[in-house]
Motif scaffolding. Structure first.
Motif, PDB file in Angstrom:
ATOM      1  N   UNK A  61     112.849  27.672  24.633  1.00  0.00           N
ATOM      2  CA  UNK A  61     112.509  26.819  25.778  1.00  0.00           C
ATOM      3  C   UNK A  61     111.103  26.270  25.582  1.00  0.00           C
ATOM      4  N   UNK A  62     110.961  24.980  25.813  1.00  0.00           N
ATOM      5  CA  UNK A  62     109.708  24.312  25.469  1.00  0.00           C
ATOM      6  C   UNK A  62     108.552  24.712  26.375  1.00  0.00           C
TER       7      UNK A  62
ATOM      8  N   UNK B 160     120.231  27.965  21.361  1.00  0.00           N
ATOM      9  CA  UNK B 160     120.320  27.153  22.580  1.00  0.00           C
ATOM     10  C   UNK B 160     118.928  26.636  22.896  1.00  0.00           C
ATOM     11  N   UNK B 161     118.759  25.322  22.925  1.00  0.00           N
ATOM     12  CA  UNK B 161     117.451  24.685  23.131  1.00  0.00           C
ATOM     13  C   UNK B 161     117.370  24.128  24.544  1.00  0.00           C
ATOM     14  N   UNK B 162     116.277  24.452  25.249  1.00  0.00           N
ATOM     15  CA  UNK B 162     116.092  24.004  26.632  1.00  0.00           C
ATOM     16  C   UNK B 162     114.787  23.236  26.725  1.00  0.00           C
ATOM     17  N   UNK B 163     114.867  21.960  27.128  1.00  0.00           N
ATOM     18  CA  UNK B 163     113.684  21.152  27.382  1.00  0.00           C
ATOM     19  C   UNK B 163     113.279  21.277  28.841  1.00  0.00           C
ATOM     20  N   UNK B 164     112.121  21.880  29.092  1.00  0.00           N
ATOM     21  CA  UNK B 164     111.745  22.214  30.458  1.00  0.00           C
ATOM     22  C   UNK B 164     110.234  22.250  30.578  1.00  0.00           C
ATOM     23  N   UNK B 165     109.717  21.893  31.749  1.00  0.00           N
ATOM     24  CA  UNK B 165     108.282  21.865  31.974  1.00  0.00           C
ATOM     25  C   UNK B 165     107.766  23.157  32.572  1.00  0.00           C
TER      26      UNK B 165
END
Length: 785
Positions: A761-762, A731-736
């Motif tokens: 998570x990025x 599961x890939x999460x693009x997040x700051x």
């Protein structure tokens, strides 16, 4: 010479220290300017009465210079930190001002899914302000910021008188600003005077002369010749910075020397042989050029040096370049103390100083010996001059976040032969265009070839890996300066005491230490990037999504582009992506589409596919403008659409309808695809929230997949059945990092882990790569933040 250098350094340091210190003590600083001036004059009078030895006289001169520079700086700064606008900050005012710069585009800011509108910004001298019905006459510099619909003309010339209404906000007085005026309405009261109007016509003339040239020439030539950078493409600007050629994007001090040289040659051709008459003509031309090109710090420095040399020549006094540089620096920082904190001014002075030192030492050797020896020494001198200038400004470039360009020297050597003809022909074209536009276009043609070569070199030398990363800010600048000083000292000792082979070993060791010092303190999780066998990468673009599906060698499908063009471009560069046959923008929120210019930058892009819901419409218009400018076709996604690009297959499964009454219609209209890349299955759901996820799951049956791009950055608005239905391995999460939305929600992360997924998570892991090994096994690798 040493005395002049010491005086210039003392004046520069005193001005900078004063500008940094006075804002903290405005109440105690008003007596400072007259007190310092009185002390300086008292010291001079005392020395004149008693007489001093040479050493004591030199020390006294430095003391007087310091006192006068500090007094001038505090005198200029105090009205900005304790003037009449300070008490009015936060108030709504009406004012009249005279502009002192051209309007510049102020990019809107992306915050989460929203982006503020672009606006304009310029500097002006505030002449009259009405606060709460009371009118105050003054003369203070301010920055005027406008949004859309303010009425500010982007083509407004410096020297125009404007009426402004808006709110006063604080500004940094160290930047020569008393306040920031956020304008709601701007109206022209009186146009610019004859001088500025003529300068504006010259700038427009050159722009018209290259209007039919290729985009690089159309943007770069006006920037190089007259400082008009409005047409320079973002990708070219980035390439010029990465290759160490940023000084050629706009007017620099070298242009002034070229202009003076061209005028001297033309004066001789027309028979103007009287020395002082020629000096006056050159001086007037340089002054006019400063007006046309705008008084940027490097231009002012070069003009001051030229003026000093011309003044000395008129009295038959020889002024060397070193003396002219030191004298002009000392005079300029006293007249305008704010230059002492200008990075552009510092870069111009340091580069010029390096050029002077190397040129003076190499000059005598170029006149003696056979031609082949002189040619060899000339080539060595050219390399030395370029290397010296690059090394001199390297700490400042690193400090402002530009890294250390490893190709700066060869890039400058390759472009140097094109700079003078481009500048001279461009300037002639601009003047000729006032009379004959067609003739001006003909004159500008070879100039456009020259800047085309400069742009080609910049793009070639801006390839990934040709710039050494380095910590930014003051700490990074000091670290690099210290490293260069230590390296220079070691090399000087080696030349005296070591054999040539030992010198090479020392140089190699020094380069290795420099590279090691530039490495991040935290070692990435994966040192080789991209990893072998990667099929999918989620880019670390901050609070946003950008996903790359590998279609072939150097080719990929991009799904969403994140909030910033540079971050999207850097991710694709790291992956070696040169061609993007398909870009899918799941919806028009800024954190998914604002990076599109970075994807378009220097790459072949086939088609851009968008959501059927054009909301927010402003972002839709921006996407349309970018694709139109790049000549890339667009189309709207529809359920049932299927694309096959190399190893990538995409099937559109949503939106089958636009949901009404949901918290975020754009999120729930995200284009959702299922597909595969190299045998790895996935589902990508944009920012779908609970209602749309439930609706999609109710419409059709899905089975397990290898990868899920977690919708909406892992927010808590998730259907409990989404993770359980797809049961992904990853599961890939693009997040700051530290985002204000609390993404990803702990409950969402727990749901995917409960379904058996490894969560990446990025914000914690940096770029995420799904790798398919030769035996068919999958692995999730993390590049590291």
């Amino acid at each position: 010479m040493r005395r002049l250098i010491a005086a210039a350094g003392a004046a520069w340091a005193a001005s900078a220290v004063t500008l940094l210190a006075v804002p903290a003590l405005p109440w105690a600083a008003w007596p400072l300017p007259p007190a310092l001036a009185l002390i300086a004059w008292a010291a001079v009078l005392l020395a004149a009465r008693r007489g001093l030895q040479a050493d004591h006289a030199d020390a006294l001169v430095l003391v007087v210079v310091v006192l006068l520079a500090a007094g001038a700086a505090s005198w200029r700064l105090l009205p900005l930190v304790d003037g009449p606008l300070v008490a009015a900050q936060g108030s709504f005012v009406r004012a009249e001002a005279v502009t002192t710069s051209d309007p510049r585009v102020r990019e809107g800011r992306t915050t989460g899914s929203r982006r503020t509108d672009d606006g304009l910004v310029l500097e002006a001298d505030l002449l009259r302000v009405v606060i709460a019905g009371a009118a105050i006459d003054l003369d203070l510099p301010v920055r005027v910021i406008t949004g859309g619909g303010s009425g500010l003309d982007p083509a407004l010339l410096p020297g125009s008188r404007i009426a402004v209404s808006g709110r006063l906000l604080p500004a940094d007085p160290r930047r020569r600003l008393a306040a920031t005026l956020v304008a709601e309405r701007v109206a022209l009261v009186a146009p610019a005077g004859a001088v500025q109007s003529a300068a504006g016509e010259v700038r427009l003339s050159l722009r018209a002369a290259v209007a039919d040239r290729p985009p690089d020439a159309r943007g770069l030539l006006p920037g190089l010749v007259v400082g008009d950078t409005s047409q320079v493409a973002a990708d070219l600007d980035a390439a010029m910075k990465a290759s160490g050629l940023a000084h050629l994007t706009a007017v620099s001090g070298g242009n002034v020397a070229i202009v003076a040289g061209v005028v001297v040659v033309l004066a001789r051709l027309v028979g103007l042989r009287r020395g002082r008459t020629r000096i006056v003509v050159v001086a007037l031309t340089v002054a006019a050029y400063v007006v046309v090109a705008r008084p940027e710090p490097s231009v002012v420095r070069a003009a001051a040096m030229t003026g000093l040399v011309l003044l000395a020549s008129s009295f038959d006094v020889r002024a060397g370049p070193g003396a002219a540089l030191a004298t002009s620096v000392a005079g300029l920082v006293m007249l305008d103390p704010f230059l002492s904190l200008s990075v552009g001014f510092a870069m111009s002075v340091l580069a010029t100083a390096a050029l002077v030192v190397v040129a003076v030492r190499a000059g005598p050797g170029l006149q003696a010996g056979p031609w082949h020896a002189r040619l060899r020494r000339a080539v060595v001198a050219a390399c030395g001059v370029s290397a010296a200038a690059q090394l001199a400004v390297a700490p400042l470039i690193a400090g402002i976040g530009g890294g250390v360009p490893l190709v700066g020297v060869p890039a400058n050597l390759l472009t140097a032969p094109a700079v003078a003809p481009a500048t001279s022909l461009g300037l002639i074209s601009a003047v000729v265009g006032l009379i004959s536009p067609s003739l001006a276009a003909a004159v500008a043609l070879p100039a456009s070839w020259c800047v085309g070569w400069i742009a080609a070199v910049a793009r070639w030398t801006a390839a990934p890996g040709l710039s050494l990363p380095w910590p930014s800010g003051a700490v990074g600048a000091v670290q690099l300066a210290a490293a260069l000083l230590v390296g220079g000292a070691a090399w000087a000792l080696a030349r005296r005491h070591l054999a040539p082979v030992a010198r090479l070993v020392l140089a190699a060791a020094g380069c290795a230490c420099l590279v090691a010092a530039a490495l991040p303190v935290r070692i990435p999780f994966v040192t080789a990037w991209p990893p072998d066998g990667w099929v999918m990468v989620m880019c670390d673009v901050g609070q946003g999504d950008a996903l790359v599906l590998r279609a072939g060698d150097g080719e990929a499908v991009v799904v969403d582009t994140g909030p910033e063009p540079d971050k999207a471009d850097r991710c694709l560069r790291r992956l070696g992506i040169r061609s993007v046959p398909l870009v899918l923008l799941t919806h028009f929120h800024a954190d998914h589409v604002e990076g599109l210019p970075g994807v378009l930058r220097g790459r072949s892009v086939g088609t851009v596919v968008t959501s059927p819901l054009d909301d927010p419409p402003g972002e839709g218009r921006r996407v349309g403008r970018w694709t139109t400018d790049a000549g890339v076709p667009t189309r709207v996604a529809a359920p049932g659409d299927t694309w096959t690009v190399g190893d990538v297959r995409l099937d559109v499964v949503w939106p089958t309808r636009i949901l009404a009454g949901v918290p975020s219609p754009p999120n729930d209209a995200s284009v959702t695809v299922v597909g595969s890349v190299g045998g790895t299955t996935f589902v990508l759901g944009g920012d779908l929230e609970t209602e749309a996820q439930d609706a999609l799951l109710a419409e059709r049956a899905f089975g397990p997949v290898d990868v899920v791009k977690v919708p909406h950055h892992g927010s808590r608005s998730q259907s409990p059945d989404w993770a359980a239905t797809f049961r992904p391995r990853f599961a890939l999460i693009g997040v700051g990092v530290g985002n204000e939305y609390g993404h990803p929600a702990p409950a969402t992360v727990d749901a995917y882990r409960a379904a058996g997924a490894a969560v990446g998570r990025t914000d914690l892991d940096g770029d995420l790569a799904v790798v398919r090994h030769d035996d068919g096994t999958l692995e999730l690798l993390r590049r590291g933040p």
